[in-house]
Design an enzyme around this catalytic site. Structure first.
Site, PDB file in Angstrom:
ATOM      1  N   ARG A   1     -72.170  26.542  94.963  1.00  0.00           N
ATOM      2  CA  ARG A   1     -72.500  25.418  94.076  1.00  0.00           C
ATOM      3  C   ARG A   1     -73.630  25.886  93.146  1.00  0.00           C
ATOM      4  O   ARG A   1     -74.792  25.620  93.379  1.00  0.00           O
ATOM      5  CB  ARG A   1     -72.917  24.192  94.881  1.00  0.00           C
ATOM      6  CG  ARG A   1     -71.854  23.671  95.818  1.00  0.00           C
ATOM      7  CD  ARG A   1     -70.643  23.060  95.109  1.00  0.00           C
ATOM      8  NE  ARG A   1     -70.950  21.833  94.416  1.00  0.00           N
ATOM      9  CZ  ARG A   1     -70.938  20.620  95.005  1.00  0.00           C
ATOM     10  NH1 ARG A   1     -70.695  20.537  96.293  1.00  0.00           N
ATOM     11  NH2 ARG A   1     -71.210  19.534  94.309  1.00  0.00           N
TER      12      ARG A   1
ATOM     13  N   CYS B   1     -71.914  24.892  99.690  1.00  0.00           N
ATOM     14  CA  CYS B   1     -71.536  23.855 100.660  1.00  0.00           C
ATOM     15  C   CYS B   1     -70.093  24.120 101.054  1.00  0.00           C
ATOM     16  O   CYS B   1     -69.515  25.157 100.735  1.00  0.00           O
ATOM     17  CB  CYS B   1     -71.707  22.468 100.039  1.00  0.00           C
ATOM     18  SG  CYS B   1     -70.420  22.118  98.846  1.00  0.00           S
TER      19      CYS B   1
ATOM     20  N   LYS C   1     -72.141   6.389  95.909  1.00  0.00           N
ATOM     21  CA  LYS C   1     -73.026   7.489  96.359  1.00  0.00           C
ATOM     22  C   LYS C   1     -73.458   8.320  95.153  1.00  0.00           C
ATOM     23  O   LYS C   1     -74.642   8.624  94.992  1.00  0.00           O
ATOM     24  CB  LYS C   1     -72.297   8.371  97.351  1.00  0.00           C
ATOM     25  CG  LYS C   1     -72.978   9.710  97.630  1.00  0.00           C
ATOM     26  CD  LYS C   1     -72.240  10.577  98.614  1.00  0.00           C
ATOM     27  CE  LYS C   1     -71.219  11.458  98.007  1.00  0.00           C
ATOM     28  NZ  LYS C   1     -71.728  12.656  97.324  1.00  0.00           N
ATOM     29  N   ASN C   2     -72.502   8.666  94.300  1.00  0.00           N
ATOM     30  CA  ASN C   2     -72.810   9.618  93.224  1.00  0.00           C
ATOM     31  C   ASN C   2     -73.548   8.994  92.048  1.00  0.00           C
ATOM     32  O   ASN C   2     -73.896   9.682  91.100  1.00  0.00           O
ATOM     33  CB  ASN C   2     -71.535  10.322  92.764  1.00  0.00           C
ATOM     34  CG  ASN C   2     -71.018  11.266  93.838  1.00  0.00           C
ATOM     35  OD1 ASN C   2     -71.713  11.527  94.825  1.00  0.00           O
ATOM     36  ND2 ASN C   2     -69.794  11.736  93.682  1.00  0.00           N
TER      37      ASN C   2
ATOM     38  N   ASP D   1     -62.735  14.598  93.400  1.00  0.00           N
ATOM     39  CA  ASP D   1     -63.079  13.934  94.665  1.00  0.00           C
ATOM     40  C   ASP D   1     -61.914  13.124  95.228  1.00  0.00           C
ATOM     41  O   ASP D   1     -61.935  12.747  96.390  1.00  0.00           O
ATOM     42  CB  ASP D   1     -64.284  13.009  94.472  1.00  0.00           C
ATOM     43  CG  ASP D   1     -65.537  13.797  94.132  1.00  0.00           C
ATOM     44  OD1 ASP D   1     -66.536  13.185  93.718  1.00  0.00           O
ATOM     45  OD2 ASP D   1     -65.507  15.045  94.251  1.00  0.00           O
TER      46      ASP D   1
ATOM     47  N   ARG E   1     -71.478  10.716 105.047  1.00  0.00           N
ATOM     48  CA  ARG E   1     -72.292  11.013 103.860  1.00  0.00           C
ATOM     49  C   ARG E   1     -71.934  10.065 102.717  1.00  0.00           C
ATOM     50  O   ARG E   1     -72.766   9.765 101.864  1.00  0.00           O
ATOM     51  CB  ARG E   1     -72.055  12.461 103.416  1.00  0.00           C
ATOM     52  CG  ARG E   1     -72.657  13.519 104.313  1.00  0.00           C
ATOM     53  CD  ARG E   1     -72.515  14.895 103.689  1.00  0.00           C
ATOM     54  NE  ARG E   1     -72.858  14.825 102.281  1.00  0.00           N
ATOM     55  CZ  ARG E   1     -72.174  15.467 101.333  1.00  0.00           C
ATOM     56  NH1 ARG E   1     -71.123  16.206 101.634  1.00  0.00           N
ATOM     57  NH2 ARG E   1     -72.543  15.364 100.064  1.00  0.00           N
TER      58      ARG E   1
ATOM     59  N   ILE F   1     -76.350  26.498  90.158  1.00  0.00           N
ATOM     60  CA  ILE F   1     -77.181  25.546  89.379  1.00  0.00           C
ATOM     61  C   ILE F   1     -77.705  26.206  88.113  1.00  0.00           C
ATOM     62  O   ILE F   1     -78.709  25.769  87.551  1.00  0.00           O
ATOM     63  CB  ILE F   1     -78.351  25.003  90.228  1.00  0.00           C
ATOM     64  CG1 ILE F   1     -79.253  26.144  90.719  1.00  0.00           C
ATOM     65  CG2 ILE F   1     -77.856  24.155  91.388  1.00  0.00           C
ATOM     66  CD1 ILE F   1     -80.574  25.651  91.306  1.00  0.00           C
ATOM     67  N   ASP F   2     -77.014  27.238  87.649  1.00  0.00           N
ATOM     68  CA  ASP F   2     -77.470  27.955  86.443  1.00  0.00           C
ATOM     69  C   ASP F   2     -77.598  27.026  85.237  1.00  0.00           C
ATOM     70  O   ASP F   2     -78.533  27.160  84.437  1.00  0.00           O
ATOM     71  CB  ASP F   2     -76.530  29.129  86.128  1.00  0.00           C
ATOM     72  CG  ASP F   2     -75.081  28.687  86.001  1.00  0.00           C
ATOM     73  OD1 ASP F   2     -74.554  28.062  86.946  1.00  0.00           O
ATOM     74  OD2 ASP F   2     -74.492  28.907  84.934  1.00  0.00           O
ATOM     75  N   LEU F   3     -76.700  26.048  85.122  1.00  0.00           N
ATOM     76  CA  LEU F   3     -76.754  25.142  83.960  1.00  0.00           C
ATOM     77  C   LEU F   3     -77.959  24.201  84.067  1.00  0.00           C
ATOM     78  O   LEU F   3     -78.594  23.863  83.062  1.00  0.00           O
ATOM     79  CB  LEU F   3     -75.457  24.327  83.858  1.00  0.00           C
ATOM     80  CG  LEU F   3     -74.166  25.137  83.729  1.00  0.00           C
ATOM     81  CD1 LEU F   3     -72.971  24.202  83.634  1.00  0.00           C
ATOM     82  CD2 LEU F   3     -74.219  26.069  82.524  1.00  0.00           C
TER      83      LEU F   3
HETATM   84  C1  EPZ Z   1     -70.913  15.995  91.252  1.00  0.00           C
HETATM   85  O1  EPZ Z   1     -71.229  17.254  91.796  1.00  0.00           O
HETATM   86  C2  EPZ Z   1     -70.538  15.119  92.448  1.00  0.00           C
HETATM   87  N1  EPZ Z   1     -71.683  15.013  93.342  1.00  0.00           N
HETATM   88  C3  EPZ Z   1     -69.351  15.732  93.196  1.00  0.00           C
HETATM   89  O2  EPZ Z   1     -68.998  14.830  94.238  1.00  0.00           O
HETATM   90  C4  EPZ Z   1     -68.183  15.845  92.227  1.00  0.00           C
HETATM   91  O3  EPZ Z   1     -67.102  16.473  92.882  1.00  0.00           O
HETATM   92  C5  EPZ Z   1     -68.600  16.674  91.001  1.00  0.00           C
HETATM   93  O4  EPZ Z   1     -69.772  16.073  90.384  1.00  0.00           O
HETATM   94  C6  EPZ Z   1     -67.506  16.747  89.957  1.00  0.00           C
HETATM   95  O5  EPZ Z   1     -67.161  15.474  89.545  1.00  0.00           O
HETATM   96  C7  EPZ Z   1     -72.682  14.137  93.054  1.00  0.00           C
HETATM   97  O6  EPZ Z   1     -72.665  13.480  92.024  1.00  0.00           O
HETATM   98  C8  EPZ Z   1     -73.805  14.045  94.037  1.00  0.00           C
HETATM   99  P1  EPZ Z   1     -70.607  19.589  88.646  1.00  0.00           P
HETATM  100  P2  EPZ Z   1     -71.923  18.376  90.844  1.00  0.00           P
HETATM  101  O7  EPZ Z   1     -71.943  20.145  88.319  1.00  0.00           O
HETATM  102  O8  EPZ Z   1     -72.860  17.736  89.900  1.00  0.00           O
HETATM  103  C9  EPZ Z   1     -69.830  24.228  88.214  1.00  0.00           C
HETATM  104  C10 EPZ Z   1     -68.417  14.184  96.397  1.00  0.00           C
HETATM  105  O9  EPZ Z   1     -67.424  14.434  97.071  1.00  0.00           O
HETATM  106  N2  EPZ Z   1     -71.258  24.352  87.918  1.00  0.00           N
HETATM  107  O10 EPZ Z   1     -69.964  18.638  87.675  1.00  0.00           O
HETATM  108  O11 EPZ Z   1     -72.431  19.462  91.706  1.00  0.00           O
HETATM  109  C11 EPZ Z   1     -69.581  23.847  89.663  1.00  0.00           C
HETATM  110  O12 EPZ Z   1     -69.578  25.003  90.482  1.00  0.00           O
HETATM  111  C12 EPZ Z   1     -69.095  15.280  95.607  1.00  0.00           C
HETATM  112  O13 EPZ Z   1     -68.919  13.042  96.259  1.00  0.00           O
HETATM  113  C13 EPZ Z   1     -71.757  25.581  87.495  1.00  0.00           C
HETATM  114  O14 EPZ Z   1     -71.030  26.572  87.376  1.00  0.00           O
HETATM  115  O15 EPZ Z   1     -70.636  18.891  90.066  1.00  0.00           O
HETATM  116  C14 EPZ Z   1     -68.217  23.186  89.622  1.00  0.00           C
HETATM  117  O16 EPZ Z   1     -67.223  24.194  89.625  1.00  0.00           O
HETATM  118  C15 EPZ Z   1     -68.459  16.628  95.851  1.00  0.00           C
HETATM  119  N3  EPZ Z   1     -73.084  25.702  87.210  1.00  0.00           N
HETATM  120  C16 EPZ Z   1     -68.199  22.518  88.235  1.00  0.00           C
HETATM  121  O17 EPZ Z   1     -69.275  23.115  87.491  1.00  0.00           O
HETATM  122  C17 EPZ Z   1     -73.947  24.622  87.333  1.00  0.00           C
HETATM  123  O18 EPZ Z   1     -75.151  24.781  87.037  1.00  0.00           O
HETATM  124  C18 EPZ Z   1     -68.437  21.020  88.266  1.00  0.00           C
HETATM  125  O19 EPZ Z   1     -69.634  20.816  88.969  1.00  0.00           O
HETATM  126  C19 EPZ Z   1     -73.417  23.387  87.764  1.00  0.00           C
HETATM  127  C20 EPZ Z   1     -72.071  23.274  88.040  1.00  0.00           C
END
Ligand code: EPZ
Length: 418
Positions: free
Chosen positions: A121, A116, A22-23, A305, A397, A123-125
């Site tokens: 969640r 969620c 999925k990811n 995950d 999902r 998206i600042d980065l």
């Molecule tokens: C991806 O989510 C995966 N989803 C998640 O899988 C997975 O848990 C996560 O990576 C970590 O491995 C998909 O790939 C679709 P991150 P993502 O950005 O990209 C913080 C599942 O169960 N952050 O690496 O959203 C964030 O809040 C799902 O399949 C910011 O602060 O994860 C988190 O604490 C759940 N600002 C940390 O970084 C940002 O702009 C890691 O998030 C972005 C993220």
């Protein structure tokens, strides 16, 4: 309403292929926009999140067509750059389309992806990366309005190795003039799969899997065929189920290196685990022992995950295991449901302490999120009696058909309308 009904206590045994990831397929589906032509995705998993992405592609004017196990995407007639609120609300990770739409059309608009079940969640980065490339990003009234018709390659340093932000930066950079270097990039295998797909389309990307990813933008693109990588978390789920219930399984179409922290934990818990040549073999007597603390971390650390899934496998283990969830603020929502089955888990902030109990009892439980739902499958297979799982849309999902897969291993599990 659809439920999953499990009667636990049976030994599991068999050979099982692992579905596409999925990811990986979600960012790849967004990346198809970069090429005004045809992409064939082999091994594309049939998931509700994939269907949500297909609805977005069609809204944008693209054509999609399932041909057996293959999904054919034709983006040549793409005409829109906006994603409406109702489609964004279906799947918050739709924000991954932002960079690709911007790269293709020079503008993009979508509603702010909400939080969620796992908590906020942010998206600042993602937005900082796009701005670094020269895109103008306006956030007003819950909507993101972006323009970036003349993006220039830059060095982007991520303050943390965000998977989504790395992917969005890679896709936007494909539309920028010159070279972009993404520093402190996420290293997940799904990022390598995205790089492989981009390369198959003619894009110039290198370094995925390391902390530094380089993209040279505005390359000519071409039609391509891509096979989606195996889903390492689905593989972890089925290994955990056999570990908990007892039995032996051979997973095929899987790269054991992608889940080595999970297999190491299951080995420490007393399972026999062998990996190689696209397969993973696991044998368990179902009598596991507690393991050293499990701390979730960015890849190659222990995957967040798999936290709920491994926790479920250790509920009847001898001793106490400590979990520390470092990635998300609210990722213990499955604990209350597991405790309804007799588990002994106490949570304090990011720490969960799991003390093994002699037995689990089937119960009526509900999915709180995708991987929390998968944990209920694992616990139900190890419990005595019947477990009825509701809110199973969360599981759908990310899992094509867990009933089909676990029944193939001998599990007494079925769908039921209630
Ligand atoms: C991806 O989510 C995966 N989803 C998640 O899988 C997975 O848990 C996560 O990576 C970590 O491995 C998909 O790939 C679709 P991150 P993502 O950005 O990209 C913080 C599942 O169960 N952050 O690496 O959203 C964030 O809040 C799902 O399949 C910011 O602060 O994860 C988190 O604490 C759940 N600002 C940390 O970084 C940002 O702009 C890691 O998030 C972005 C993220």
């Amino acid at each position: 309403m659809k439920h999953i009904i499990i009667r636990g206590g049976r030994r599991l045994e068999g050979v099982l292929p692992v579905q596409g990831a999925k990811n990986s397929v979600l960012p790849v589906l967004a990346a198809t926009i970069l090429h005004p032509g045809v992409t064939v995705l082999r091994g594309c998993p049939r998931l509700s999140d994939v269907e949500a992405s297909i609805r977005i592609l069609r809204h944008l004017g693209c054509r999609t067509d399932w041909q057996g196990e293959e999904l054919v995407v034709d983006t040549s007639s793409m005409s829109r750059w906006d994603i409406p609120d109702h489609l964004m609300r279906e799947m918050r990770s739709s924000v991954i389309f932002l960079g690709a739409i911007l790269a293709r059309l020079g503008r993009a608009e979508m509603s702010y992806p909400g939080g969620c079940e796992l908590g906020p969640r942010p998206i600042d980065l993602h937005l900082a990366a796009l701005r670094k490339l020269g895109a103008a990003v306006e956030e007003k009234g819950g909507r993101l309005c972006c323009t970036g018709a003349a993006m220039e390659g830059r060095e982007i340093t991520l303050s943390l190795p965000s998977v989504g932000a790395t992917e969005n930066a890679m896709l936007a950079a494909c539309g920028a003039r010159g070279e972009t270097v993404i520093v402190n990039a996420a290293r997940e295998p799904e990022i390598v799969d995205l790089q492989n797909f981009l390369r198959s389309m003619g894009c110039a990307v290198r370094g995925a899997g390391s902390s530094t990813v380089c993209v040279v933008g505005q390359r000519a693109t071409r039609d391509s065929v891509h096979t989606v990588m195996p889903d390492r978390i689905v593989a972890a789920t089925y290994l955990a189920a056999v570990a908990a219930a007892g039995g032996e399984v051979e997973l095929t179409h899987v790269d054991y290196r992608h889940l080595s922290t999970v297999t190491a934990a299951l080995h420490e818990a007393g399972c026999r685990v062998l990996g190689g040549d696209g397969r993973i073999f696991l044998r368990s007597d179902g009598k596991l022992k507690a393991i050293s603390p499990v701390r979730t971390a960015p890849y190659p650390g222990f995957p967040t995950d798999a936290q709920a899934i491994l926790m479920a496998a250790l509920l009847r283990s001898r001793g106490t295991t400590v979990f520390v969830e470092n990635m998300f603020d609210n990722r213990y929502r499955h604990v209350d449901e597991l405790c309804r089955m007799g588990a002994d888990i106490s949570v304090e902030g990011r720490v969960a302490v799991v003390t093994g109990v002699p037995r689990l009892s089937g119960a009526a439980v509900r999915c709180t999120d995708l991987r929390g739902g998968a944990a209920l499958l694992v616990a139900g297979l190890a419990a005595e009696g019947e477990t009825a799982i509701e809110e199973i849309q969360h599981i759908c999902r990310g899992y094509e058909d867990p009933v089909r897969d676990l029944a193939a291993l001998g599990g007494e599990i079925r769908w039921e309308e209630r």
